[in-house]
Design a protein around this motif. Structure first.
Motif, PDB file in Angstrom:
ATOM      1  N   MET A 105       0.766  -1.222   0.044  1.00  0.00           N
ATOM      2  CA  MET A 105      -0.222  -0.059   0.008  1.00  0.00           C
ATOM      3  C   MET A 105       0.989   1.172  -0.032  1.00  0.00           C
ATOM      4  SD  MET A 105      -3.294  -0.380   2.412  1.00  0.00           S
ATOM      5  CE  MET A 105      -3.197  -2.246   2.726  1.00  0.00           C
ATOM      6  N   ILE A 140      -7.195 -21.906   4.861  1.00  0.00           N
ATOM      7  CA  ILE A 140      -6.093 -21.180   4.364  1.00  0.00           C
ATOM      8  C   ILE A 140      -6.338 -19.839   3.379  1.00  0.00           C
ATOM      9  CG2 ILE A 140      -4.528 -23.242   4.478  1.00  0.00           C
ATOM     10  CD1 ILE A 140      -4.683 -23.724   1.502  1.00  0.00           C
ATOM     11  N   GLY A 141      -7.688 -19.593   3.375  1.00  0.00           N
ATOM     12  CA  GLY A 141      -7.778 -18.480   2.495  1.00  0.00           C
ATOM     13  C   GLY A 141      -8.770 -18.909   1.152  1.00  0.00           C
ATOM     14  N   THR A 142      -9.289 -18.087   0.982  1.00  0.00           N
ATOM     15  CA  THR A 142      -9.892 -17.982  -0.639  1.00  0.00           C
ATOM     16  C   THR A 142     -10.779 -19.207  -0.799  1.00  0.00           C
ATOM     17  OG1 THR A 142      -8.199 -18.895  -1.764  1.00  0.00           O
ATOM     18  CG2 THR A 142      -8.332 -16.704  -2.098  1.00  0.00           C
ATOM     19  N   GLY A 143     -11.488 -19.765   0.544  1.00  0.00           N
ATOM     20  CA  GLY A 143     -12.247 -20.755   0.461  1.00  0.00           C
ATOM     21  C   GLY A 143     -11.763 -22.165   0.670  1.00  0.00           C
ATOM     22  N   TYR A 144     -10.295 -22.098   0.610  1.00  0.00           N
ATOM     23  CA  TYR A 144      -9.920 -23.610   0.805  1.00  0.00           C
ATOM     24  C   TYR A 144      -9.405 -23.853   2.227  1.00  0.00           C
ATOM     25  CZ  TYR A 144      -9.103 -23.786  -4.239  1.00  0.00           C
ATOM     26  OH  TYR A 144      -9.090 -23.780  -5.641  1.00  0.00           O
ATOM     27  N   PHE A 145      -9.668 -25.185   2.465  1.00  0.00           N
ATOM     28  CA  PHE A 145      -9.555 -25.716   3.857  1.00  0.00           C
ATOM     29  C   PHE A 145      -8.465 -27.087   3.635  1.00  0.00           C
ATOM     30  CE2 PHE A 145     -12.549 -23.715   6.615  1.00  0.00           C
ATOM     31  CZ  PHE A 145     -13.201 -22.741   5.681  1.00  0.00           C
ATOM     32  N   VAL A 146      -7.695 -27.077   4.480  1.00  0.00           N
ATOM     33  CA  VAL A 146      -6.883 -28.009   4.295  1.00  0.00           C
ATOM     34  C   VAL A 146      -6.997 -28.998   5.642  1.00  0.00           C
ATOM     35  CG1 VAL A 146      -4.385 -28.818   4.079  1.00  0.00           C
ATOM     36  CG2 VAL A 146      -5.381 -26.897   2.749  1.00  0.00           C
ATOM     37  N   GLU A 147      -6.929 -30.352   5.585  1.00  0.00           N
ATOM     38  CA  GLU A 147      -6.920 -31.122   6.615  1.00  0.00           C
ATOM     39  C   GLU A 147      -5.458 -31.365   7.097  1.00  0.00           C
ATOM     40  OE1 GLU A 147      -9.893 -34.573   7.095  1.00  0.00           O
ATOM     41  OE2 GLU A 147      -7.927 -35.571   6.980  1.00  0.00           O
ATOM     42  N   LYS A 148      -5.268 -31.167   8.575  1.00  0.00           N
ATOM     43  CA  LYS A 148      -3.914 -30.854   9.031  1.00  0.00           C
ATOM     44  C   LYS A 148      -3.917 -31.833  10.318  1.00  0.00           C
ATOM     45  CE  LYS A 148      -2.002 -26.739   7.311  1.00  0.00           C
ATOM     46  NZ  LYS A 148      -0.910 -27.085   6.533  1.00  0.00           N
ATOM     47  N   GLU A 195       0.774 -30.076  12.658  1.00  0.00           N
ATOM     48  CA  GLU A 195       0.854 -29.164  11.425  1.00  0.00           C
ATOM     49  C   GLU A 195       0.089 -28.023  11.860  1.00  0.00           C
ATOM     50  OE1 GLU A 195       1.545 -32.358   7.923  1.00  0.00           O
ATOM     51  OE2 GLU A 195      -0.372 -32.178   8.727  1.00  0.00           O
ATOM     52  N   TYR A 198       1.291 -24.236  11.388  1.00  0.00           N
ATOM     53  CA  TYR A 198       0.688 -23.231  10.659  1.00  0.00           C
ATOM     54  C   TYR A 198       0.537 -21.929  11.477  1.00  0.00           C
ATOM     55  CZ  TYR A 198      -2.813 -21.073   7.832  1.00  0.00           C
ATOM     56  OH  TYR A 198      -3.486 -20.232   7.038  1.00  0.00           O
ATOM     57  N   ARG A 255       3.661 -20.144  11.946  1.00  0.00           N
ATOM     58  CA  ARG A 255       4.469 -19.745  10.837  1.00  0.00           C
ATOM     59  C   ARG A 255       3.484 -18.586  10.494  1.00  0.00           C
ATOM     60  NH1 ARG A 255       3.356 -22.268   5.988  1.00  0.00           N
ATOM     61  NH2 ARG A 255       2.544 -24.316   7.440  1.00  0.00           N
ATOM     62  N   LYS A 256       2.256 -18.498  10.406  1.00  0.00           N
ATOM     63  CA  LYS A 256       1.462 -17.360  10.216  1.00  0.00           C
ATOM     64  C   LYS A 256       1.824 -15.812  11.160  1.00  0.00           C
ATOM     65  CE  LYS A 256      -0.064 -18.108   6.530  1.00  0.00           C
ATOM     66  NZ  LYS A 256      -0.580 -18.234   5.496  1.00  0.00           N
ATOM     67  N   LEU A 303       4.916 -14.777  10.264  1.00  0.00           N
ATOM     68  CA  LEU A 303       5.002 -13.664   9.063  1.00  0.00           C
ATOM     69  C   LEU A 303       4.412 -12.447   9.293  1.00  0.00           C
ATOM     70  CD1 LEU A 303       5.059 -13.919   5.710  1.00  0.00           C
ATOM     71  CD2 LEU A 303       2.644 -14.410   6.072  1.00  0.00           C
TER      72      LEU A 303
END
Lengths: 155, 131
Positions: free
Chosen positions: A1, A95-103, A107, A111, A114-115, A118
């Motif tokens: 920005m 994880i964003g934009t409608g995606y989900f991950v099984e962890k 893990e 995650y 890490r976030k 970041l």
């Protein structure tokens, strides 16, 4: 920005002294707007970090519960139904934009960590940019005041 | 005398038109900036997702939220989807940048034109004052 207006950052003290009142005012206003924007971004990062930390602690909390543990699950803020904990080792992460991950639990915690890291590094970078902008705005303000004072006694 | 006043009126009308054009241009630029901001945010989010997908094992379960339902999806498919989206958004951003530059150039030349008309009006009025 902030990078979209990066051109203004090369402005130096000497340049500002040579500027006309109108230009100086414009610079000051622009710098103030930028400072506010950066401050907002910093606040957003802070809330995001807080949310991730909550997620991380609740993950930790969940990992301590044994399988088959009885619990009350909130359906709404005021309605709870009884349930049992089935599998605490697998979690779904957005994880964003409608995606989900099984962890797995580990893990998932990783995650969050890490976030958070970041966000922290982004936060530190932004703080630097914001403080630079703030000095610029302050300098512009000081010079503007000085110029106005110079002008007023002659009137 | 009357001819000069009609000329003056003409100039003022011209100035008004140009000022309207300029404010329209500025509105367009602001709108463009907003759209660009939205796309930049989306691009960042998609890149984060892609990074996350790249970190996964091949046998990881990936779900896509469609309405209120989570639908299981192939990791490769999800990966390709996100990649395509990033491609699209990048192209869109490039297009926006070009149009933004175009608009800014137009704005600049409009400003110049307005300044010229203003100067002409001033010289007109100065001439009148003398006469």
């Amino acid at each position: 920005m902030a990078s979209s207006r990066g051109g203004q950052q090369v402005m130096r003290m000497g340049d500002m002294e040579k500027m006309s009142l109108e230009q100086l005012k414009a610079v000051k206003e622009q710098a103030d707007v930028d400072v506010n924007l950066l401050q907002d971004s910093l606040n957003n990062i802070r809330t995001a970090t807080a949310r991730l930390e909550i997620a991380s602690t609740s993950l930790h909390d969940l990992s301590l519960r044994p399988q088959g543990k009885k619990m009350l699950v909130p359906l709404t803020a005021s309605l709870y139904v009884p349930g049992t904990l089935d599998d605490a080792d697998k979690v779904l992460v957005d994880i964003g934009t409608g995606y989900f991950v099984e962890k797995t639990m580990a893990e998932g915690k990783d995650y969050c960590e890490r976030k958070i890291n970041l966000l922290k590094s982004n936060f530190d970078q932004l703080v630097e940019v914001a403080s630079k902008k703030k000095t610029l705005a302050d300098e512009a303000g000081v010079i503007l005041q000085a110029k106005l004072k110079q002008l007023s006694p002659s009137n | 005398m009357s001819s000069s006043s009609t000329a003056l009126r003409e100039l003022q009308r011209d100035l008004e038109n140009k000022a309207n054009d300029l404010s329209k241009l500025q509105k367009d630029i602001a709108k463009n900036h907003q759209v660009k901001k939205k796309y930049t945010i989306q691009l960042g989010e998609n890149e984060l997702v892609l990074k996350e997908l790249d970190l996964l094992n091949e046998d990881a379960n990936v779900y896509k939220l469609i309405g209120p339902v989570l639908v299981k999806q192939d990791l490769a498919e999800a990966n390709a989807n996100v990649r395509k989206r990033i491609e699209y958004i990048s192209a869109e951003l490039k297009r926006l940048d070009a149009s933004l530059q175009d608009l800014e150039e137009k704005q600049y030349s409009k400003r110049e034109a307005i300044l010229k008309v203003q100067q002409r009006i001033q010289s007109h009025q100065a001439g009148k004052a003398k006469a």
